[in-house]
Structure formats: C-alpha cells, structure tokens
Design an enzyme around this catalytic site. Sequence first.
Site, PDB file in Angstrom:
ATOM      1  N   ASP A  44       0.847  -1.201   0.000  1.00  0.00           N
ATOM      2  CA  ASP A  44       0.000   0.000   0.000  1.00  0.00           C
ATOM      3  C   ASP A  44       0.880   1.249   0.000  1.00  0.00           C
ATOM      4  OD1 ASP A  44      -2.971   1.039   0.792  1.00  0.00           O
ATOM      5  OD2 ASP A  44      -1.435   2.270   1.760  1.00  0.00           O
ATOM      6  N   TYR A  49       3.102   9.715  -0.506  1.00  0.00           N
ATOM      7  CA  TYR A  49       4.183   9.117   0.305  1.00  0.00           C
ATOM      8  C   TYR A  49       5.556   9.339  -0.353  1.00  0.00           C
ATOM      9  CZ  TYR A  49       0.299   6.453   2.452  1.00  0.00           C
ATOM     10  OH  TYR A  49      -0.873   6.074   3.060  1.00  0.00           O
ATOM     11  N   LYS A  74      -2.718   5.935  -4.339  1.00  0.00           N
ATOM     12  CA  LYS A  74      -3.815   6.867  -4.041  1.00  0.00           C
ATOM     13  C   LYS A  74      -3.560   8.220  -4.694  1.00  0.00           C
ATOM     14  CE  LYS A  74      -3.662   4.749   0.544  1.00  0.00           C
ATOM     15  NZ  LYS A  74      -2.263   4.578   0.906  1.00  0.00           N
ATOM     16  N   HIS A 107      -7.577   9.637  -1.849  1.00  0.00           N
ATOM     17  CA  HIS A 107      -6.882   9.617  -0.557  1.00  0.00           C
ATOM     18  C   HIS A 107      -7.637  10.371   0.542  1.00  0.00           C
ATOM     19  CE1 HIS A 107      -2.514   9.246   1.092  1.00  0.00           C
ATOM     20  NE2 HIS A 107      -3.382   9.113   2.057  1.00  0.00           N
TER      21      HIS A 107
HETATM   22  N1  LIG Z   1      -5.264   6.462   3.820  1.00  0.00           N
HETATM   23  C1  LIG Z   1      -4.663   7.171   4.755  1.00  0.00           C
HETATM   24  O1  LIG Z   1      -4.971   8.349   4.979  1.00  0.00           O
HETATM   25  C2  LIG Z   1      -3.582   6.518   5.574  1.00  0.00           C
HETATM   26  C3  LIG Z   1      -3.113   7.156   6.734  1.00  0.00           C
HETATM   27  C4  LIG Z   1      -2.113   6.516   7.467  1.00  0.00           C
HETATM   28  C5  LIG Z   1      -1.626   5.281   7.037  1.00  0.00           C
HETATM   29  N2  LIG Z   1      -2.086   4.690   5.904  1.00  0.00           N
HETATM   30  C6  LIG Z   1      -1.580   3.372   5.430  1.00  0.00           C
HETATM   31  O2  LIG Z   1      -1.621   2.444   6.523  1.00  0.00           O
HETATM   32  C7  LIG Z   1      -0.313   1.931   6.758  1.00  0.00           C
HETATM   33  C8  LIG Z   1      -0.117   1.601   8.228  1.00  0.00           C
HETATM   34  O3  LIG Z   1      -0.324   2.710   9.063  1.00  0.00           O
HETATM   35  P1  LIG Z   1       0.841   3.587   9.704  1.00  0.00           P
HETATM   36  O4  LIG Z   1       2.086   3.389   8.933  1.00  0.00           O
HETATM   37  O5  LIG Z   1       0.344   4.972   9.823  1.00  0.00           O
HETATM   38  O6  LIG Z   1       1.021   3.043  11.179  1.00  0.00           O
HETATM   39  P2  LIG Z   1       1.014   1.612  11.932  1.00  0.00           P
HETATM   40  O7  LIG Z   1       1.137   0.499  10.953  1.00  0.00           O
HETATM   41  O8  LIG Z   1      -0.120   1.636  12.889  1.00  0.00           O
HETATM   42  O9  LIG Z   1       2.319   1.706  12.822  1.00  0.00           O
HETATM   43  C9  LIG Z   1       3.604   1.707  12.290  1.00  0.00           C
HETATM   44  C10 LIG Z   1       4.579   1.815  13.468  1.00  0.00           C
HETATM   45  O10 LIG Z   1       4.609   0.588  14.213  1.00  0.00           O
HETATM   46  C11 LIG Z   1       5.934   0.092  14.281  1.00  0.00           C
HETATM   47  N3  LIG Z   1       5.836  -1.383  14.216  1.00  0.00           N
HETATM   48  C12 LIG Z   1       5.446  -2.140  13.170  1.00  0.00           C
HETATM   49  N4  LIG Z   1       5.404  -3.444  13.506  1.00  0.00           N
HETATM   50  C13 LIG Z   1       5.785  -3.519  14.808  1.00  0.00           C
HETATM   51  C14 LIG Z   1       5.952  -4.594  15.715  1.00  0.00           C
HETATM   52  N5  LIG Z   1       5.683  -5.852  15.368  1.00  0.00           N
HETATM   53  N6  LIG Z   1       6.366  -4.312  16.983  1.00  0.00           N
HETATM   54  C15 LIG Z   1       6.623  -3.028  17.366  1.00  0.00           C
HETATM   55  N7  LIG Z   1       6.496  -1.962  16.533  1.00  0.00           N
HETATM   56  C16 LIG Z   1       6.066  -2.214  15.261  1.00  0.00           C
HETATM   57  C17 LIG Z   1       6.666   0.706  13.110  1.00  0.00           C
HETATM   58  O11 LIG Z   1       8.043   0.884  13.389  1.00  0.00           O
HETATM   59  P3  LIG Z   1       9.221   0.301  12.416  1.00  0.00           P
HETATM   60  O12 LIG Z   1       8.918   0.731  11.025  1.00  0.00           O
HETATM   61  O13 LIG Z   1      10.450   0.919  12.989  1.00  0.00           O
HETATM   62  O14 LIG Z   1       9.160  -1.197  12.609  1.00  0.00           O
HETATM   63  C18 LIG Z   1       5.987   2.083  13.025  1.00  0.00           C
HETATM   64  O15 LIG Z   1       6.571   2.970  13.960  1.00  0.00           O
HETATM   65  C19 LIG Z   1       0.590   3.058   6.236  1.00  0.00           C
HETATM   66  O16 LIG Z   1       1.922   2.648   6.050  1.00  0.00           O
HETATM   67  C20 LIG Z   1      -0.138   3.438   4.970  1.00  0.00           C
HETATM   68  O17 LIG Z   1       0.123   2.507   3.945  1.00  0.00           O
HETATM   69  C21 LIG Z   1      -3.068   5.304   5.174  1.00  0.00           C
END
Ligand SMILES: NC(=O)c1ccc[n+]([C@@H]2O[C@H](COP(=O)([O-])OP(=O)(O)OC[C@H]3O[C@@H](n4cnc5c(N)ncnc54)[C@H](OP(=O)(O)O)[C@@H]3O)[C@@H](O)[C@H]2O)c1
Length: 283
Positions: A44, A49, A74, A107
Amino acid sequence: MEKVKLNNGLAMPILGLGVFQIPDAAACEKAVIDAIEIGYRLIDTAASYQNERAVGHAIKKSGVEREDLFITSKVWVQDIGYEKTKAAFQQSLDKLQLDYLDLYLIHQPYGDIFGSWKAMQELYHEGKIKAIGVANFHPDRLMDLIANSGFTPVINQIETHPFYQQFETQKFLDENKVQIQSWGPFAEGKHDIFKHEILSAIGHKYNKSVAQVILRWLIQRGVVAIPKSIRKERMAENFKIFDFQLSTDDMQHIGTLDTNSSSFFDHRDPAMVKWLSEYKVDL
Ligand SMILES: NC(=O)c1ccc[n+]([C@@H]2O[C@H](COP(=O)([O-])OP(=O)(O)OC[C@H]3O[C@@H](n4cnc5c(N)ncnc54)[C@H](OP(=O)(O)O)[C@@H]3O)[C@@H](O)[C@H]2O)c1
C-alpha cells in the site's frame, strides 16, 4: 494468505505492507523487497508518500510475477478533479513502472471527488485499474458518492485499531458492500500500544506479541490490515497471524478498549479540512 473478495469479484490479500513515512528511497526499496521475500503480496503506497519509484524498483527486483502482487496507490488532494486525476494516475503508474494498478484510492474526501471518481471509473473500464475505492470517507460522504455517482467503491481505507474500532462504520460498510481496510492498525505506536496491559496479557495466553494480537483481531473481524514496518523481523512477526485464533471472550475484551474517536484527527474538523486541502506535496 487469506483473501477477501471485493464487490467486483477481485480477490485481495487480507494482510499487506504499508509504506507511509518511509521517504528514504533505499529504505523503502529494501522494506518492500524484504516484505515480498517474507510472503507479503499486498503493498500500500500513495502519491503523497513520495516513494512510488522505490516501490516500483523493489517490485522489479523481487522476481515475483506481477499478477501475484496486489499494488495500491492513491490520488492526493492537489490532483483531485477529472483531468488532474487522469494525469496523476499515469504519473503513479510510470513511477511504479507498472502497466496497471490493482487498487487506486481517493486519498482524502475533499475537493472535486466526483471528477476524480469519473476519471477512475474510466480507467477501471479501460482495464488500467482492477478496482477503485476511497480512504478516510465518513459514512455520509461515502453515501453521497455512492448515491450520486451510481458506482460503489470496493473499499474504504480508514483509521481502525483497538482505540478506534469502527464497529458502527464497519456495519454500514458491510451493508453497502464496501470492504473495510484499516490504516494505522497499531495507531502508529500511540497510547504505548505495544506495552498495553490487556493486549499483552491476551498475547501471553497465545504466546503471541501485542502486534500479532492486534492484527489477528482485525483480520478475525474481516478487516484488511496494512501494518507498516521497515524492520524485517517485525514484518515477519506481523505476518505470523494465521496460526492462531482469538477466543470470543478475548475479542470482546479488546472491544472494551474502544474510545470511538480518532487517535490522530477528525476528518470532519473544518481546520483539518482546510489544512489537508491546502497540503501540497512535491510529486
Ligand atoms: N489512507 C490514509 O490516509 C492513511 C493514513 C495513514 C496510514 N495509511 C496506510 O496504513 C499503513 C499503516 O499505518 P501507519 O504506517 O500509519 O502506522 P502503523 O502500521 O499503525 O504503525 C507503524 C509503526 O509501528 C511500528 N511497528 C510495526 N510493527 C511492529 C511490531 N511488530 N512491533 C513493534 N512496533 C512495530 C513501526 O516501526 P518500524 O517501522 O520501525 O518497525 C511504526 O513505527 C501506512 O503505512 C499506509 O500505507 C493510510
């Protein structure tokens, strides 16, 4: 890998890798290569990004057949509208070095979304996108789009995690045949989530980590999850969620953590609508 069937019949992996906040090209390329090596097939990304090029390089180097991957991108707010979305889509495709996308999303629910939606439907009918959807649409905005375009998105990608569980919204989406997808499954680490007492205790019972409990809870609810990590060992950990099942009691216990509000911001807050609408990205 378990899959969900979208409303147009397309099968989508229930778990993928999100690459938000990996602006460094080398780090992003490595993350995607590592993920694909582990077994991830859904990636994704988004124009905003600023890492589509790196994702594209990783896909090329992975050696996995294109049809075995599921790639989402997106369109950002500055490209909302019919003509701009057509151009933005082609730019995303070029950066990703692909000739089609599996899923393309609006988005943010702002600006001329109907113009974008029309452009996306045309690209869908031309076979350049396998499915089209939206992100961050509250039910009223989504119903506006469905009712006034006559074309239902396959997915709504929204903030969904133990502190913002989206049960009512999921019910609404199910009723309208729109798949729910979680962004921020770990609330980006907010609320000290990885050390949360209840989630840790549940994990202990199954010999699983907090991250695995959260992802399992999501997929058991039928929510597609796209956790982000740049660390291969964490990606592998996040992938090992298909070998256990949370009991009904544990699912309900996690249910008690819901605050029914965003851990980030409200997409209906006028100040945020203005800020996001004016947020220009160097694409
Ligand atoms: N449509 C939208 O508006 C929108 C908004 C936000 C996000 N997104 C999408 O959703 C995806 C996920 O959301 P997000 O990136 O915001 O946050 P998330 O997945 O909730 O959290 C990512 C964080 O968790 C850590 N992490 C991952 N696996 C872990 C584990 N097993 N143990 C401990 N820490 C862990 C990562 O650190 P490390 O990388 O250092 O491991 C990072 O700091 C995004 O990458 C994006 O593709 C979309």
